[in-house]
Scaffold this motif. Sequence first.
Motif, short mmCIF file in Angstrom:
data_model
loop_
_atom_site.label_atom_id
_atom_site.label_comp_id
_atom_site.label_asym_id
_atom_site.label_seq_id
_atom_site.Cartn_x
_atom_site.Cartn_y
_atom_site.Cartn_z
N SER A 104 0.77 -1.36 0.08
CA SER A 104 -0.01 0.26 -0.09
C SER A 104 0.89 1.18 0.02
CB SER A 104 -0.80 0.02 1.43
OG SER A 104 -0.05 0.08 2.48
N ASP A 105 2.18 0.95 0.39
CA ASP A 105 3.18 2.31 0.22
C ASP A 105 3.86 2.31 -1.05
OD1 ASP A 105 2.39 3.10 2.87
OD2 ASP A 105 4.14 2.19 3.83
N GLY A 106 3.34 1.69 -2.04
CA GLY A 106 4.04 1.65 -3.16
C GLY A 106 4.88 0.57 -3.59
N ASN A 107 5.05 -0.58 -2.98
CA ASN A 107 5.79 -1.45 -3.17
C ASN A 107 5.03 -2.63 -3.99
OD1 ASN A 107 8.02 -3.47 -3.33
ND2 ASN A 107 8.02 -4.04 -1.27
N LYS A 108 4.96 -2.23 -5.23
CA LYS A 108 4.36 -3.26 -6.01
C LYS A 108 4.85 -4.29 -6.67
CE LYS A 108 1.01 -0.09 -5.97
NZ LYS A 108 -0.28 -0.39 -4.89
N GLU A 109 6.31 -4.58 -6.13
CA GLU A 109 7.09 -5.59 -6.31
C GLU A 109 6.54 -7.13 -5.71
OE1 GLU A 109 11.76 -7.34 -6.70
OE2 GLU A 109 11.12 -4.99 -6.72
N ILE A 110 5.66 -6.90 -4.64
CA ILE A 110 5.32 -7.91 -4.14
C ILE A 110 4.07 -8.73 -4.70
CG2 ILE A 110 4.01 -8.51 -1.65
CD1 ILE A 110 5.40 -6.00 -0.36
N ILE A 111 4.26 -9.66 -5.04
CA ILE A 111 3.20 -10.53 -5.52
C ILE A 111 2.38 -11.43 -4.57
CG2 ILE A 111 2.41 -12.34 -7.23
CD1 ILE A 111 4.78 -11.20 -9.03
N PHE A 112 3.21 -12.32 -3.62
CA PHE A 112 2.62 -13.25 -2.59
C PHE A 112 3.41 -12.45 -1.22
CE2 PHE A 112 1.78 -16.09 -6.00
CZ PHE A 112 0.53 -15.93 -5.78
N GLY A 113 2.59 -11.83 -0.35
CA GLY A 113 3.31 -11.77 0.80
C GLY A 113 2.27 -11.75 2.06
N ARG A 114 2.71 -11.37 3.23
CA ARG A 114 2.07 -11.80 4.49
C ARG A 114 2.34 -10.30 5.29
NH1 ARG A 114 4.08 -16.07 8.75
NH2 ARG A 114 3.06 -14.66 10.18
N ALA A 115 1.29 -9.84 6.27
CA ALA A 115 1.63 -8.73 6.93
C ALA A 115 2.63 -8.95 8.10
CB ALA A 115 0.14 -8.31 7.56
N HIS A 116 3.06 -7.82 8.55
CA HIS A 116 4.00 -7.97 9.71
C HIS A 116 3.37 -8.48 10.93
CE1 HIS A 116 7.21 -6.14 12.27
NE2 HIS A 116 6.05 -6.05 13.31
N ASN A 117 4.00 -9.20 11.84
CA ASN A 117 3.60 -9.92 13.05
C ASN A 117 4.44 -9.46 14.07
OD1 ASN A 117 4.93 -12.31 13.60
ND2 ASN A 117 3.92 -12.92 11.72
N LYS A 118 4.28 -9.35 15.49
CA LYS A 118 4.99 -9.19 16.44
C LYS A 118 6.28 -10.10 16.58
CE LYS A 118 4.48 -6.40 19.45
NZ LYS A 118 5.13 -5.06 19.49
N ASP A 119 6.04 -11.53 16.16
CA ASP A 119 7.15 -12.49 16.17
C ASP A 119 8.18 -11.85 15.41
OD1 ASP A 119 5.40 -13.99 17.72
OD2 ASP A 119 4.74 -14.98 16.32
N LEU A 120 8.16 -11.16 14.35
CA LEU A 120 9.25 -10.51 13.55
C LEU A 120 10.02 -9.77 14.38
CD1 LEU A 120 7.54 -10.04 10.04
CD2 LEU A 120 9.24 -11.76 10.88
N GLU A 121 9.59 -9.06 15.46
CA GLU A 121 10.38 -8.08 15.81
C GLU A 121 11.75 -9.02 16.62
OE1 GLU A 121 8.28 -5.93 18.79
OE2 GLU A 121 7.07 -4.99 17.26
N ASN A 122 11.54 -10.17 17.17
CA ASN A 122 12.62 -11.06 17.70
C ASN A 122 13.51 -11.48 16.87
OD1 ASN A 122 13.56 -12.42 20.03
ND2 ASN A 122 12.97 -14.17 19.38
N TRP A 123 12.93 -11.75 15.58
CA TRP A 123 13.74 -12.20 14.40
C TRP A 123 14.53 -11.04 13.89
CZ3 TRP A 123 13.46 -10.43 9.05
CH2 TRP A 123 14.24 -11.50 8.25
N GLN A 124 14.20 -9.86 14.07
CA GLN A 124 14.92 -8.60 13.79
C GLN A 124 16.10 -8.42 14.70
OE1 GLN A 124 12.45 -5.49 13.93
NE2 GLN A 124 11.54 -5.70 11.60
N ARG A 125 15.97 -8.77 16.06
CA ARG A 125 16.80 -8.78 17.12
C ARG A 125 18.25 -9.69 16.71
NH1 ARG A 125 17.61 -11.02 21.88
NH2 ARG A 125 15.54 -12.05 21.71
N HIS A 126 17.61 -10.83 16.25
CA HIS A 126 18.49 -11.87 15.78
C HIS A 126 19.51 -11.48 14.96
CE1 HIS A 126 16.85 -15.00 18.48
NE2 HIS A 126 16.11 -15.18 17.57
#
Length: 380
Positions: free
Chosen positions: A54-76
Amino acid sequence: QNFSKEKWERAAAAHAELIKAAEAAGHKLYYEYNDDGTIDPFMSYYNMSLKRFSDGNKEIIFGRAHNKDLENWQRHHLPKGIGGNGALGITQELVDAFFMANGEMPISGYGQDGTPIINENSGYTEKGFSSENEMRHTKWPGGGPSSTYDNTNGNRPVTLPGTYKMYCNREPRFYVSVIFNNEWLNVANRRVNNLQGVGEDASKSFDAPWTGYNVRKQVSLDVFPRDNKYSYQPGILYRLAEAYLGYAEALNESQDGPNENVYHYVNLIRERAGLPNLPQGLSKEQMRSAIQQERRVEFNCEGIRLNDLRRWKLAEKYLNHSYWGMNRNGTMASDDANNPNAYYKRTLWKPRTFTKKMYLMPIPQKQMDINVKLRQPTGY
């Protein structure tokens, strides 16, 4: 098990249909631009992983929304000194795979002892350290403090003085994807320091990069685990760039050699990455290698590499050897190969094994007991 031109033709037709439908629906490669209208490859590749559809990243064909679990993944991903745990690392082999800024591969292969064979045409060296800022035309803020920006000409640093030359003059995707020692760390207003005994980001536990590298890709430069600061991140399962390179590969394999469409779709990816077009006149085999290398770099750390190697039947080549990194036990910012305390030297991490039987998983014995007609794959 056997080559089938017809299957490649069907694959090419399927990719062509997909691309036509996707582009008709508004999908396109994600680009950002400098003030003079030129493509900014750093910001394009950086935000390709972070921007919403929705912010203009039309490259995404199949995706899923952000979830809180990804925050721990970012920390890794991130260094210990800013509250990360440095658990997700990168091998020296992937560092070597990124192109130079001129589009040449820095390393053409390895000797029996793991010594790199340097491509003399690339301008690559891994001896010594830089003496000045390496400036590029970009708005990407990840290479140095704001005091180093040349706002008049729209240039910013991607490396700072004292950077190991292995990391200098590399393509934009390298800097967006890899955390290397002495790289600028925005949120801490300092450089990464992995030197044992002196570095904020060093540790002999698993909370530090075992190979001297962490994954920077897909994590915002503003993420700061120590302050519990995280950012939105889409889960991209399939994007248009994969369709483009898949189409180029299928076309190349279904013909005697690459046609204009093969070049067109590979060069679209290279253009967005800030690299020159592939040279004309490549053979089918040379184009195959070029596409495989492009996929390795473009989709690094996106979970695609293993399946590519399995379908190419190249896993025995790339996964059946020892893996290398920098000397994580190093206490000195030295590249002296004879100094055991030197950090900047290729150091064996650990061996890995992949044999032919491993292209297929074994059938569990319980299932064999249930159905006596099952046959175990060869080698198990």
